[in-house]
Scaffold this active site. Structure first.
Site, PDB file in Angstrom:
ATOM      1  N   GLY A   1       2.484 -14.728   0.739  1.00 16.34           N
ATOM      2  CA  GLY A   1       1.079 -14.837   1.146  1.00 16.34           C
ATOM      3  C   GLY A   1       0.792 -14.488   2.597  1.00 16.34           C
ATOM      4  CB  SER A   2       2.423 -12.477   5.246  1.00 17.82           C
ATOM      5  OG  SER A   2       2.590 -11.191   4.716  1.00 17.82           O
ATOM      6  CG  ASN A   3      -0.861  -8.487   3.024  1.00 16.03           C
ATOM      7  OD1 ASN A   3      -1.362  -7.760   3.879  1.00 16.03           O
ATOM      8  ND2 ASN A   3       0.336  -8.258   2.498  1.00 16.03           N
TER       9      ASN A   3
ATOM     10  CG  MET B   1       4.874 -10.106  -7.534  1.00 17.01           C
ATOM     11  SD  MET B   1       4.877  -8.504  -6.707  1.00 17.01           S
ATOM     12  CE  MET B   1       6.431  -7.856  -7.305  1.00 17.01           C
TER      13      MET B   1
ATOM     14  CB  ILE C   1       0.545  -4.604 -14.713  1.00 15.88           C
ATOM     15  CG1 ILE C   1       1.868  -4.231 -14.053  1.00 15.88           C
ATOM     16  CG2 ILE C   1      -0.355  -3.403 -14.957  1.00 15.88           C
ATOM     17  CD1 ILE C   1       1.798  -3.160 -13.033  1.00 15.88           C
ATOM     18  CG  LEU C   2      -4.537  -7.768 -12.971  1.00 14.65           C
ATOM     19  CD1 LEU C   2      -5.453  -7.784 -11.754  1.00 14.65           C
ATOM     20  CD2 LEU C   2      -4.599  -9.115 -13.713  1.00 14.65           C
TER      21      LEU C   2
ATOM     22  CG  ASN D   1      -2.493  -4.155  -4.859  1.00 14.06           C
ATOM     23  OD1 ASN D   1      -2.187  -5.280  -4.478  1.00 14.06           O
ATOM     24  ND2 ASN D   1      -1.574  -3.256  -5.188  1.00 14.06           N
TER      25      ASN D   1
ATOM     26  CG  HIS E   1       1.683   0.051  -2.916  1.00 11.42           C
ATOM     27  ND1 HIS E   1       2.484  -0.647  -3.808  1.00 11.42           N
ATOM     28  CD2 HIS E   1       2.341   1.201  -2.641  1.00 11.42           C
ATOM     29  CE1 HIS E   1       3.564   0.063  -4.055  1.00 11.42           C
ATOM     30  NE2 HIS E   1       3.510   1.183  -3.364  1.00 11.42           N
TER      31      HIS E   1
ATOM     32  CB  SER F   1      -2.256   2.700   0.214  1.00 14.53           C
ATOM     33  OG  SER F   1      -1.335   3.697   0.583  1.00 14.53           O
TER      34      SER F   1
ATOM     35  CB  THR G   1      -6.717   2.003 -12.164  1.00 14.46           C
ATOM     36  OG1 THR G   1      -5.428   2.427 -11.700  1.00 14.46           O
ATOM     37  CG2 THR G   1      -7.791   2.556 -11.241  1.00 14.46           C
TER      38      THR G   1
ATOM     39  CG  ASP H   1       1.258   0.325  -6.914  1.00 11.46           C
ATOM     40  OD1 ASP H   1       0.517  -0.659  -6.762  1.00 11.46           O
ATOM     41  OD2 ASP H   1       2.501   0.233  -6.985  1.00 11.46           O
TER      42      ASP H   1
ATOM     43  CD  GLU I   1       1.994  -4.586   3.311  1.00  8.23           C
ATOM     44  OE1 GLU I   1       1.510  -5.509   2.640  1.00  8.23           O
ATOM     45  OE2 GLU I   1       3.181  -4.226   3.194  1.00  8.23           O
TER      46      GLU I   1
END
Ligand code: GRF
Length: 289
Positions: A14-16, A93, A95-96, A110, A112, A139, A144, A148, A177
């Site tokens: 959770g650093s972002n 982590m 994929i939606l 997101n 990346h 990025s 989607t 990525d 980031e």
């Protein structure tokens, strides 16, 4: 100032998330975090959220095992409960599916750790070194169903140094980031950029339907030389005509209200003018003739 409501989805450190928490503490930052949701009960980011006094929830993906639809339904219900405008994946982590992403259309982004489209997926720093890349970075992109693969909102780049290792790169990219994610959220909250049908459109004004249209516009700060943004959009912001062809061109409620007010004002003015003209004619007829 009405702030953009963020939900941050995490799976670990959770650093972002922390970078977003810190930014949101600034009074003039145009967004606030309304919820942090982790799919893992042991995520360190949950502690960061509760330390900051933010609602922290667990939707445990292990509990749902292979029932992806059940997991996502639970996630959707939780997110809906918080009324989030924008969903920020930050080390999430999972994929939606397109079902989830259709539900939150154009509202999931997101971060990346690579200069997409290079190095999608995991172990990006090792792969950048192995590929002999001269530059590397991160990025922020639209999410989607493809991993990525969504449109890039902005990127930050650095030069790979001769003695860089995967770890040293990871550390340096992580700093980028944190800046990039905060900056991307700011741009979205200010409507400097909108996401429309999965496309990223820069240079909008409030006449277009964005995630939120009522913010005062500030000068975009994405011209930093280190900002390896989607150059086509960044250096040559879209003209209004181009933007209109790519967007709905639907007036905001504020614009509609303003237009209604103008019409009422115009009608009143015409009535007064007609009354004054009649009065002058009557005066002339009575006293001059
Ligand atoms: C970051 O490198 C992010 O780009 C990637 O996962 C990592 C998460 O780190 N998607 P943190 O949990 O934000 O510290």
């Amino acid at each position: 100032m009405k702030k953009l409501r963020l939900a941050v989805l995490i799976s670990g450190r959770g650093s972002n998330l922390q970078a977003l928490i810190d930014a949101c503490k600034m009074p003039d930052f145009p967004a606030e975090i309304v919820a942090v949701i982790s799919n893992r009960p042991d995520a360190l980011g949950l502690e960061r959220a509760s330390e900051a006094g933010i609602s922290a929830m667990i939707v445990d993906s292990d509990y749902f095992k292979s029932d992806k639809a059940g997991f996502e339904d639970s996630l959707i219900r939780t997110l809906e409960g918080f009324g989030a405008d924008l969903i920020c994946l930050a080390g999430f982590m999972k994929i939606l599916s397109s079902r989830f992403l259709d539900h939150f259309k154009d509202r999931v982004i997101n971060i990346h750790p690579s200069l997409l489209p290079k190095h999608k997926g995991l172990n990006t720093h090792e792969r950048a070194l192995k590929a002999g890349d001269k530059t590397h970075g991160c990025s922020v992109h639209v999410v989607t169903p493809g991993m990525d693969e969504g449109e890039i909102i902005l990127q930050r780049a650095l030069d790979i140094l001769p003695d860089d290792t995967a770890d040293s790169l990871a550390l340096r990219v992580l700093e980028l980031e944190h800046e990039a994610y905060v900056q991307a959220v700011r741009h979205i909250a200010q409507n400097d950029v909108i996401i429309h049908n999965g496309q990223v459109v820069w240079g909008q004004v409030n006449a277009f339907e964005g995630i939120r249209a009522a913010q005062p516009r500030q000068t975009p700060s994405h011209t930093n030389s280190q900002d390896n943004n989607n150059h086509q959009n960044d250096n040559h912001p879209m003209t209004m005509e181009n933007a209109m062809s790519q967007t709905n061109n639907k007036a905001t409620p504020e614009a509609e209200e303003e237009s209604r007010n103008m019409w009422v004002y115009f009608t009143k003015l015409s009535t007064y003018a007609a009354a004054a003209a009649i009065a002058i004619l009557v005066f002339l007829a009575l006293f001059v003739a």
